[in-house]
Write a protein that holds these residues in place. Structure first.
Motif, mmCIF file in Angstrom:
data_model
loop_
_atom_site.group_PDB
_atom_site.id
_atom_site.type_symbol
_atom_site.label_atom_id
_atom_site.label_comp_id
_atom_site.label_asym_id
_atom_site.label_seq_id
_atom_site.Cartn_x
_atom_site.Cartn_y
_atom_site.Cartn_z
ATOM 1 N N ASN A 29 -1.721 -2.076 8.599
ATOM 2 C CA ASN A 29 -0.953 -2.701 7.521
ATOM 3 C C ASN A 29 0.106 -3.641 8.088
ATOM 4 N N VAL A 30 0.688 -3.274 9.193
ATOM 5 C CA VAL A 30 1.697 -4.107 9.842
ATOM 6 C C VAL A 30 1.039 -5.336 10.476
ATOM 7 N N VAL A 31 -0.156 -5.168 11.016
ATOM 8 C CA VAL A 31 -0.902 -6.312 11.564
ATOM 9 C C VAL A 31 -1.177 -7.323 10.452
ATOM 10 N N ASP A 32 -1.634 -6.848 9.294
ATOM 11 C CA ASP A 32 -1.853 -7.752 8.159
ATOM 12 C C ASP A 32 -0.543 -8.403 7.729
ATOM 13 N N ALA A 33 0.543 -7.626 7.692
ATOM 14 C CA ALA A 33 1.848 -8.179 7.304
ATOM 15 C C ALA A 33 2.300 -9.258 8.283
ATOM 16 N N TYR A 34 1.940 -9.107 9.556
ATOM 17 C CA TYR A 34 2.258 -10.143 10.553
ATOM 18 C C TYR A 34 1.577 -11.460 10.165
ATOM 19 N N ILE A 35 0.301 -11.382 9.825
ATOM 20 C CA ILE A 35 -0.429 -12.595 9.420
ATOM 21 C C ILE A 35 0.234 -13.197 8.180
ATOM 22 N N ILE A 36 0.589 -12.357 7.231
ATOM 23 C CA ILE A 36 1.183 -12.823 5.981
ATOM 24 C C ILE A 36 2.556 -13.453 6.243
ATOM 25 N N ALA A 37 3.345 -12.883 7.157
ATOM 26 C CA ALA A 37 4.635 -13.487 7.530
ATOM 27 C C ALA A 37 4.406 -14.837 8.206
ATOM 28 N N ARG A 38 3.379 -14.904 9.011
ATOM 29 C CA ARG A 38 3.042 -16.160 9.684
ATOM 30 C C ARG A 38 2.642 -17.222 8.658
ATOM 31 N N ILE A 39 1.916 -16.800 7.636
ATOM 32 C CA ILE A 39 1.559 -17.705 6.551
ATOM 33 C C ILE A 39 2.826 -18.176 5.846
ATOM 34 N N ALA A 40 3.764 -17.260 5.562
ATOM 35 C CA ALA A 40 5.035 -17.632 4.910
ATOM 36 C C ALA A 40 5.770 -18.673 5.751
ATOM 37 N N TYR A 41 5.809 -18.458 7.054
ATOM 38 C CA TYR A 41 6.479 -19.387 7.971
ATOM 39 C C TYR A 41 5.807 -20.758 7.940
ATOM 40 N N ASN A 42 4.503 -20.775 7.968
ATOM 41 C CA ASN A 42 3.777 -22.042 7.962
ATOM 42 C C ASN A 42 3.833 -22.753 6.613
ATOM 43 N N LEU A 43 3.852 -21.997 5.520
ATOM 44 C CA LEU A 43 4.037 -22.613 4.204
ATOM 45 C C LEU A 43 5.361 -23.369 4.165
ATOM 46 N N GLY A 103 0.850 -1.181 0.000
ATOM 47 C CA GLY A 103 0.000 0.000 0.000
ATOM 48 C C GLY A 103 0.884 1.228 0.000
ATOM 49 N N THR A 104 0.280 2.412 -0.075
ATOM 50 C CA THR A 104 1.105 3.611 0.005
ATOM 51 C C THR A 104 1.875 3.609 1.326
ATOM 52 N N THR A 105 1.260 3.049 2.357
ATOM 53 C CA THR A 105 1.972 2.677 3.569
ATOM 54 C C THR A 105 1.978 1.156 3.560
ATOM 55 N N THR A 106 3.140 0.578 3.371
ATOM 56 C CA THR A 106 3.283 -0.868 3.232
ATOM 57 C C THR A 106 3.644 -1.485 4.570
ATOM 58 N N GLY A 107 2.878 -2.487 4.974
ATOM 59 C CA GLY A 107 3.203 -3.228 6.188
ATOM 60 C C GLY A 107 4.269 -4.256 5.867
ATOM 61 N N LEU A 108 5.270 -4.364 6.731
ATOM 62 C CA LEU A 108 6.355 -5.323 6.551
ATOM 63 C C LEU A 108 6.650 -5.981 7.888
ATOM 64 N N VAL A 109 6.604 -7.304 7.907
ATOM 65 C CA VAL A 109 6.987 -8.054 9.104
ATOM 66 C C VAL A 109 7.943 -9.147 8.659
ATOM 67 N N ILE A 110 9.029 -9.295 9.407
ATOM 68 C CA ILE A 110 10.024 -10.318 9.119
ATOM 69 C C ILE A 110 10.197 -11.187 10.355
ATOM 70 N N PHE A 111 9.992 -12.499 10.158
ATOM 71 C CA PHE A 111 10.202 -13.488 11.219
ATOM 72 C C PHE A 111 11.591 -14.096 11.048
ATOM 73 N N GLY A 112 12.184 -14.495 12.173
ATOM 74 C CA GLY A 112 13.419 -15.261 12.142
ATOM 75 C C GLY A 112 13.121 -16.731 11.914
#
Length: 188
Positions: A145-159, A10-19
């Motif tokens: 946006n960051v809350v949504d990015a958290y879910i998306i990072a969690r999905i990446a981790y689970n994938l 988005g114009t403000t992009t949510g970004l979350v990175i998991f270890g």
């Protein structure tokens, strides 16, 4: 180091990175330099901010544009530009349908009992997602946006967990359905 990246463009992009063990390493809202409306300089600046944060081994998931988005051209520019940055970094990515993001935390977009349900408005939906993330994962952030990015990072981790070990961390039926839909590339 293996990392799992969730991006909500988005114009403000949510970004979350998991270890590697699912711990949050970074959670932020990134913006391009400049003021709205979005122009090419601001878009390139946003893309560069994302590019600087990605690393060669990252597992990336990006939320796809919502169907019927009000500002289609701007949305297309942002989504396409950020996906391009991921590819330029030499990374692949999974697209996460916005309905899957909400479904992953049990949010349907509706409220009320059968027979008298009504669709949540945008603000109510964001609040419901934020509350569901807190309830499911005991995590929150002030920016939706960051809350949504958290879910998306969690999905990446689970994938990754399902692909590599057949052991998801999140095991609620609706979460497993989202993971399987992404793996199968099917719609829910």
């Amino acid at each position: 180091m293996l990392r799992f990246v969730g991006i909500d463009p988005g114009t403000t992009t949510g970004l979350v990175i998991f270890g590697p063990n699912g711990e949050v390493l970074r959670a932020e809202a990134i913006k391009g330099e400049g003021k709205p409306p979005l122009d090419a300089k601001q878009l390139v600046s946003l893309e560069n901010e994302l590019y600087k944060r990605l690393k060669p081994e990252d597992e990336v998931s990006i939320e796809s544009p919502a169907v019927g988005t009000q500002k289609g051209v701007t949305t297309g520019m942002i989504h396409g530009g950020l996906q391009s940055m991921v590819v330029r970094k030499g990374l692949a990515f999974n697209l996460v349908n916005p309905t899957w993001t909400k479904k992953y935390v049990g949010v349907t977009g509706w409220t009320g009992e059968k027979g008298s349900k009504r669709r949540l408005n945008d603000k109510e939906k964001k609040a419901a997602v934020k509350a569901a993330v807190l309830e499911h994962f005991n995590w929150t952030h002030k920016n939706h946006n960051v809350v949504d990015a958290y879910i998306i990072a969690r999905i990446a981790y689970n994938l990754f967990r399902v692909r590599e070990y057949l052991e998801p961390i999140d095991t609620k039926p609706y979460q497993l359905e989202v993971i399987q839909s992404i793996l199968d590339q099917t719609e829910l």
